[in-house]
Design a protein around this motif. Structure first.
Motif, PDB file in Angstrom:
ATOM      1  N   ALA A 233       1.135  -1.532   0.082  1.00  0.00           N
ATOM      2  CA  ALA A 233       0.012   0.415  -0.032  1.00  0.00           C
ATOM      3  C   ALA A 233       1.061   1.617  -0.115  1.00  0.00           C
ATOM      4  O   ALA A 233       0.524   2.571  -0.913  1.00  0.00           O
ATOM      5  N   ASP A 234       1.941   1.133   0.765  1.00  0.00           N
ATOM      6  CA  ASP A 234       2.468   2.388   1.185  1.00  0.00           C
ATOM      7  C   ASP A 234       3.487   3.036  -0.614  1.00  0.00           C
ATOM      8  O   ASP A 234       3.111   3.651  -0.897  1.00  0.00           O
ATOM      9  N   TYR A 235       3.849   1.401  -0.682  1.00  0.00           N
ATOM     10  CA  TYR A 235       4.343   1.469  -2.411  1.00  0.00           C
ATOM     11  C   TYR A 235       3.654   2.404  -3.705  1.00  0.00           C
ATOM     12  O   TYR A 235       4.558   3.474  -3.855  1.00  0.00           O
ATOM     13  N   GLN A 236       2.092   1.788  -3.441  1.00  0.00           N
ATOM     14  CA  GLN A 236       1.142   1.866  -4.344  1.00  0.00           C
ATOM     15  C   GLN A 236       0.846   3.860  -4.110  1.00  0.00           C
ATOM     16  O   GLN A 236       0.851   4.193  -5.009  1.00  0.00           O
ATOM     17  N   ARG A 238       2.585   5.981  -2.596  1.00  0.00           N
ATOM     18  CA  ARG A 238       4.279   6.760  -3.532  1.00  0.00           C
ATOM     19  C   ARG A 238       4.491   6.245  -5.418  1.00  0.00           C
ATOM     20  O   ARG A 238       4.308   7.063  -5.747  1.00  0.00           O
ATOM     21  N   GLN A 239       3.575   5.815  -5.954  1.00  0.00           N
ATOM     22  CA  GLN A 239       3.424   5.420  -7.405  1.00  0.00           C
ATOM     23  C   GLN A 239       2.626   6.042  -7.632  1.00  0.00           C
ATOM     24  O   GLN A 239       3.150   7.426  -8.767  1.00  0.00           O
ATOM     25  N   LYS A 240       1.457   6.466  -7.207  1.00  0.00           N
ATOM     26  CA  LYS A 240       0.024   7.298  -7.623  1.00  0.00           C
ATOM     27  C   LYS A 240       0.727   8.388  -7.541  1.00  0.00           C
ATOM     28  O   LYS A 240       0.282   9.284  -8.489  1.00  0.00           O
ATOM     29  N   GLU A 241       1.439   9.242  -6.427  1.00  0.00           N
ATOM     30  CA  GLU A 241       1.722  10.282  -6.476  1.00  0.00           C
ATOM     31  C   GLU A 241       2.640  10.634  -7.401  1.00  0.00           C
ATOM     32  O   GLU A 241       3.017  11.748  -8.458  1.00  0.00           O
ATOM     33  N   LYS A 242       3.854   9.895  -8.205  1.00  0.00           N
ATOM     34  CA  LYS A 242       4.217   9.894  -9.093  1.00  0.00           C
ATOM     35  C   LYS A 242       4.205  10.004 -10.547  1.00  0.00           C
ATOM     36  O   LYS A 242       4.554  10.531 -11.398  1.00  0.00           O
ATOM     37  N   ILE A 243       3.627   8.392 -10.612  1.00  0.00           N
ATOM     38  CA  ILE A 243       2.814   9.568 -11.958  1.00  0.00           C
ATOM     39  C   ILE A 243       1.563  10.214 -12.006  1.00  0.00           C
ATOM     40  O   ILE A 243       1.612  11.068 -13.206  1.00  0.00           O
ATOM     41  N   ALA A 244       1.160  11.110 -11.290  1.00  0.00           N
ATOM     42  CA  ALA A 244       0.665  11.801 -11.541  1.00  0.00           C
ATOM     43  C   ALA A 244       1.174  13.637 -11.477  1.00  0.00           C
ATOM     44  O   ALA A 244       0.096  14.168 -12.290  1.00  0.00           O
ATOM     45  N   ALA A 245       2.471  13.772 -10.688  1.00  0.00           N
ATOM     46  CA  ALA A 245       2.800  14.416 -10.975  1.00  0.00           C
ATOM     47  C   ALA A 245       3.450  14.255 -12.456  1.00  0.00           C
ATOM     48  O   ALA A 245       4.048  15.407 -13.751  1.00  0.00           O
ATOM     49  N   THR A 246       3.946  13.426 -13.545  1.00  0.00           N
ATOM     50  CA  THR A 246       4.889  13.131 -14.599  1.00  0.00           C
ATOM     51  C   THR A 246       3.639  13.246 -15.797  1.00  0.00           C
ATOM     52  O   THR A 246       3.337  13.820 -16.870  1.00  0.00           O
ATOM     53  N   ILE A 247       2.145  12.579 -14.923  1.00  0.00           N
ATOM     54  CA  ILE A 247       1.007  12.709 -16.232  1.00  0.00           C
ATOM     55  C   ILE A 247       0.284  13.954 -16.449  1.00  0.00           C
ATOM     56  O   ILE A 247       0.244  14.072 -17.481  1.00  0.00           O
ATOM     57  N   ALA A 248       0.438  14.619 -15.822  1.00  0.00           N
ATOM     58  CA  ALA A 248      -0.065  15.867 -16.015  1.00  0.00           C
ATOM     59  C   ALA A 248       0.751  16.776 -16.668  1.00  0.00           C
ATOM     60  O   ALA A 248       0.328  17.806 -17.796  1.00  0.00           O
ATOM     61  N   LYS A 249       1.817  16.627 -17.417  1.00  0.00           N
ATOM     62  CA  LYS A 249       2.810  17.050 -18.586  1.00  0.00           C
ATOM     63  C   LYS A 249       2.914  16.433 -19.226  1.00  0.00           C
ATOM     64  O   LYS A 249       2.897  16.131 -20.647  1.00  0.00           O
ATOM     65  N   ALA A 250       2.747  15.334 -19.415  1.00  0.00           N
ATOM     66  CA  ALA A 250       2.052  14.158 -20.306  1.00  0.00           C
ATOM     67  C   ALA A 250       0.872  14.018 -22.197  1.00  0.00           C
ATOM     68  O   ALA A 250       0.246  15.057 -21.660  1.00  0.00           O
ATOM     69  N   ASP A 251       1.751  14.409 -23.084  1.00  0.00           N
ATOM     70  CA  ASP A 251       0.702  14.736 -24.165  1.00  0.00           C
ATOM     71  C   ASP A 251      -0.001  12.992 -24.810  1.00  0.00           C
ATOM     72  O   ASP A 251      -1.510  12.245 -25.332  1.00  0.00           O
ATOM     73  N   ARG A 263      -6.726  -8.960 -12.027  1.00  0.00           N
ATOM     74  CA  ARG A 263      -7.174  -7.496 -12.501  1.00  0.00           C
ATOM     75  C   ARG A 263      -6.052  -7.102 -12.538  1.00  0.00           C
ATOM     76  O   ARG A 263      -4.923  -6.902 -12.216  1.00  0.00           O
ATOM     77  N   ALA A 264      -5.506  -5.840 -13.449  1.00  0.00           N
ATOM     78  CA  ALA A 264      -4.957  -5.153 -14.513  1.00  0.00           C
ATOM     79  C   ALA A 264      -4.814  -3.983 -13.119  1.00  0.00           C
ATOM     80  O   ALA A 264      -5.355  -3.507 -12.465  1.00  0.00           O
ATOM     81  N   PRO A 265      -3.519  -3.686 -12.513  1.00  0.00           N
ATOM     82  CA  PRO A 265      -3.211  -2.712 -11.409  1.00  0.00           C
ATOM     83  C   PRO A 265      -3.264  -0.967 -12.180  1.00  0.00           C
ATOM     84  O   PRO A 265      -3.739  -0.606 -13.547  1.00  0.00           O
ATOM     85  N   LEU A 266      -4.489  -0.830 -11.447  1.00  0.00           N
ATOM     86  CA  LEU A 266      -4.644   0.963 -11.750  1.00  0.00           C
ATOM     87  C   LEU A 266      -3.810   1.378 -11.652  1.00  0.00           C
ATOM     88  O   LEU A 266      -3.321   1.469 -10.235  1.00  0.00           O
TER      89      LEU A 266
END
Length: 377
Positions: A233-236, A238-251, A263-266
């Motif tokens: 849960a802790d890794y997920q 931190r992973q979510k925070e990292k992806i959220a920061a990166t995805i906002a700048k992605a096209d 189920r595929a990981p969300l």
């Protein structure tokens, strides 16, 4: 033995064997029957199959005569399954951990089921690895599809009218599909970043010219056969925070992460999608197992908050000629393990590849995970 090559259901353009593979099966003393029209969507005609020694017949005849049926997908109905003889051997890509009910139906008729996507991803099995051969195509086509939907250029362009900035691509999951997506996006001139829970792929990502996004503390994936594994849960978080920061700048976002039998990981939430710029594109290759985004719909393309989300786990079918060629070679190498020098079929379960692929043998479910799912149903 009579090997039947089936026509796939509507929407699937591949075929299990193209004529070059059929020719080699005939040389292995096999009688090959082709369902009429089976190769048409992969640009192989009935005449091409006849020229290499195959018999061409309608579906009913092929299914009635064949000892083994090569069909990538399950029969679409119980009525269709009933047209095959009892104790028929089926070879395809059946995702057995997700389709225990279908596996049980085949077992109840004394059938044998070999699912090539269950083959272990070992060095010896590389020539039979349908997951890798098809994922390579999916990763390539995902980027081409994204480029077709993206309302801007991919590369940086400097013109008299002004400069165009390159597209920013984020790839989630750096397995076979992810690495090919990175390579294709880079060839098109995009700036690429990639995330994976496996630190070991960092070097591969960087060698392709992409930046690797790392979150420390991932669970050991060494026994997962190239797939993702469930994280703490802790890794997920931190992973979510990292992806959220990166995805906002992605096209462009290409998602590829899957976990066998689950189920595929969300990875991408609704909020993350809504943080992206209008005109951005997400291609979710894990759509058939739930998708990596909260909004993915399998087999559909939707637009949410100006972001196009493409849920497609069957992109290899859109490159049917090469996808069929590679799949057929994987299939041939597997069948060579089963066919003896006299042309007879033999299942050697001491061979780890045969043992893993053969999930049902003569009506008995051999995979403990599938059996458990069936018993719990």
């Amino acid at each position: 033995m009579v090997i039947g090559i089936c026509k796939e259901p509507e929407g699937e353009n591949r075929v299990s064997c193209l004529p070059d593979v059929v020719k080699q099966l005939v040389q292995l003393k096999q009688e090959v029957w082709i369902e009429s029209g089976a190769g048409e969507r992969a640009y192989a005609s009935d005449a091409d199959y006849k020229a290499v020694g195959a018999h061409v017949a309608d579906q009913k005849e092929v299914w009635l005569h064949a000892d083994m049926l090569c069909r990538m997908h399950f029969p679409e109905s119980d009525e269709l399954l009933a047209q095959a003889r009892e104790k028929t051997i089926w070879v395809g890509m059946y995702q057995p951990l997700y389709h225990a009910a279908e596996i049980q139906k085949m077992a109840s008729r004394g059938m044998t089921v070999c699912s090539l996507d269950a083959i272990p991803r070992t060095t010896r099995a590389q020539s039979m690895d349908v997951l890798s051969s098809q994922a390579n195509i999916a990763g390539y086509k995902a980027v081409i599809l994204a480029a077709a939907h993206y309302p801007h250029y991919f590369p940086m362009l400097m013109t008299a009218a002004g400069s165009i900035q390159p597209a920013k691509v984020l790839v989630l999951g750096a397995g076979v599909a992810g690495l090919q997506a990175i390579a294709t996006a880079r060839r098109l001139g995009a700036v690429v970043e990639a995330f994976d829970t496996r630190p070991a792929v960092k070097e591969e990502v960087m060698s392709l010219g992409a930046k690797f996004i790392e979150v420390e503390g991932a669970a050991d994936p060494s026994a997962a056969g190239g797939y993702a594994v469930e994280q703490s849960a802790d890794y997920q978080r931190r992973q979510k925070e990292k992806i959220a920061a990166t995805i906002a700048k992605a096209d462009i976002v290409i998602t590829t992460a899957q976990i066998p039998g689950k189920r595929a990981p969300l990875l991408v939430t609704r909020e993350m999608v809504e943080s992206m710029r209008a005109g951005s594109v997400i291609v979710d290759l894990a759509a058939s197992t739930g998708g990596n985004t909260e909004l993915t719909r399998n087999g559909e393309t939707i637009v949410h908050h100006g972001v196009t989300i493409i849920g497609n786990s069957n992109l290899p079918s859109t490159v049917p000629a090469d996808a069929s060629k590679l799949y057929g070679r994987n299939l041939l190498h597997f069948l060579q393990l089963l066919i003896g020098k006299d042309g007879r079929l033999q299942f050697n379960f001491e061979d780890d590849i045969v043992s893993a692929a053969c999930v049902v043998y003569e009506g008995k479910i051999r995979d403990a995970r599938i059996l458990q799912t069936v018993q719990q149903a």
